[in-house]
Motif scaffolding. Structure first.
Motif, PDB file in Angstrom:
ATOM      1  N   CYS A 154      37.113 -32.728  42.721  1.00 46.50           N
ATOM      2  CA  CYS A 154      36.472 -33.846  43.423  1.00 46.50           C
ATOM      3  C   CYS A 154      37.505 -34.525  44.315  1.00 46.50           C
ATOM      4  O   CYS A 154      38.649 -34.731  43.897  1.00 46.50           O
ATOM      5  N   PRO A 155      37.130 -34.875  45.553  1.00 46.78           N
ATOM      6  CA  PRO A 155      38.067 -35.642  46.391  1.00 46.78           C
ATOM      7  C   PRO A 155      38.282 -37.026  45.769  1.00 46.78           C
ATOM      8  O   PRO A 155      37.406 -37.536  45.071  1.00 46.78           O
ATOM      9  N   ARG A 156      39.461 -37.603  46.033  1.00 45.05           N
ATOM     10  CA  ARG A 156      39.717 -38.962  45.551  1.00 45.05           C
ATOM     11  C   ARG A 156      38.786 -39.926  46.259  1.00 45.05           C
ATOM     12  O   ARG A 156      38.597 -39.848  47.471  1.00 45.05           O
TER      13      ARG A 156
ATOM     14  N   LEU B  13      18.210 -42.650  51.929  1.00 45.09           N
ATOM     15  CA  LEU B  13      19.459 -42.236  52.578  1.00 45.09           C
ATOM     16  C   LEU B  13      20.399 -43.437  52.610  1.00 45.09           C
ATOM     17  O   LEU B  13      19.982 -44.546  52.927  1.00 45.09           O
ATOM     18  N   ARG B  14      21.684 -43.184  52.290  1.00 42.61           N
ATOM     19  CA  ARG B  14      22.680 -44.250  52.424  1.00 42.61           C
ATOM     20  C   ARG B  14      23.210 -44.271  53.858  1.00 42.61           C
ATOM     21  O   ARG B  14      23.049 -43.297  54.593  1.00 42.61           O
ATOM     22  N   HIS B  99      30.606 -43.343  44.713  1.00 42.65           N
ATOM     23  CA  HIS B  99      31.933 -43.736  44.255  1.00 42.65           C
ATOM     24  C   HIS B  99      32.988 -43.636  45.369  1.00 42.65           C
ATOM     25  O   HIS B  99      34.173 -43.752  45.108  1.00 42.65           O
ATOM     26  N   GLY B 100      32.559 -43.396  46.596  1.00 42.89           N
ATOM     27  CA  GLY B 100      33.525 -43.236  47.681  1.00 42.89           C
ATOM     28  C   GLY B 100      33.372 -44.347  48.705  1.00 42.89           C
ATOM     29  O   GLY B 100      32.603 -45.270  48.521  1.00 42.89           O
ATOM     30  N   LEU B 109      32.314 -31.984  49.200  1.00 45.27           N
ATOM     31  CA  LEU B 109      32.015 -32.770  48.000  1.00 45.27           C
ATOM     32  C   LEU B 109      31.556 -31.852  46.877  1.00 45.27           C
ATOM     33  O   LEU B 109      30.989 -30.799  47.133  1.00 45.27           O
ATOM     34  N   ARG B 110      31.733 -32.313  45.628  1.00 48.29           N
ATOM     35  CA  ARG B 110      31.137 -31.605  44.498  1.00 48.29           C
ATOM     36  C   ARG B 110      29.848 -32.314  44.034  1.00 48.29           C
ATOM     37  O   ARG B 110      29.393 -32.116  42.921  1.00 48.29           O
TER      38      ARG B 110
END
Lengths: 157, 157
Positions: A154-156, B13-14, B99-100, B109-110
């Motif tokens: 996962c990217p930070r 959608l965000r 979370h980003g 992304l995962r």
């Protein structure tokens, strides 16, 4: 681009192998082929048994609708690729691997032969050119359909 | 057991996210659901962001036709499980992760949201009871369909 899986062929079983006599229950979900992988290996017999991160450069072409989904991919040093081993039969439950000396259940092997022939490989990303990725670490036959690309971690946030 | 993917919903959608306005080209291959995963998490909101090898015990039930394919699985300490994130939309190319703090392409992304919502997790195999595996390391919602089980590494020949 649709490729029919080979289901329940009656020949080429090795000693001790067991195939399901019938086609498994109808497909439960559908996949999109989102691109294609180009490698130096024209046949399954030429493919290495596993990928090598220092192996030959391979090219991954992303199909047009998904190109924008590559945004930011160049920040990933390593990627996990999922691809569809379209030449594999899907009905074996017991297998007698060419490089082994005994019978294994399909789920105790990483053989391409499995009910859902999805391969997972970690690759090194060398460069991106538009909708093409150049990577090392693959083991699959030239022309293999691509299913997914993920960063290894996962990217930070 | 068939679950329809949610394609191209028009809501939720965000900022900065981009969805393909149309359904992608027809499915190119079909999957079999070979079993089901039972976890303590009833909704996606409760699931951990990633699996933990010391996390709670989860159960994996293999469907009957594939039971014999487990032969030898108990020799594997760690397994790679592939499963189908059946609640995920499949049409986003750009995403704004919860979370980003910025936009990422789906392939950077995962996230569970991807054209083919196949998750790949490494788990520790605690024990086998018939056609049931007990494992730690999963992150998915209770009832998730199973696609594949592989040893983490190839067995020694």
């Amino acid at each position: 681009m649709t490729i029919k899986p080979r289901l329940a062929p009656t020949d080429d079983l090795r000693p001790g192998e067991v195939a399901l006599g019938v086609e498994p229950a109808a497909g439960s979900a559908s996949l999109f082929f989102i691109g294609r992988i180009f490698t130096p290996w024209a046949t399954r017999g030429e493919c290495p048994r596993r990928g090598d991160l220092a192996g030959p450069l391979c090219r991954v072409d992303i199909a047009e609708p998904w190109r924008e989904a590559l945004f930011g991919i160049e920040t990933c040093e390593r990627l996990q690729l999922l691809y569809w081993m379209h030449l594999s039969r899907r009905d074996l439950v017991l297998q007698n691997p060419r490089h082994g000396d005994r019978i294994h259940g399909t789920f105790a092997l990483r053989s391409p032969v499995r009910p859902n022939p999805i391969a997972s490989s970690i690759v090194v990303l060398e460069r991106v050119e538009g909708s093409r990725l150049f990577v090392r670490g693959l083991d699959c036959v030239d022309g293999t359909p691509l299913l997914d690309i993920k960063p290894e971690h996962c990217p930070r946030a």
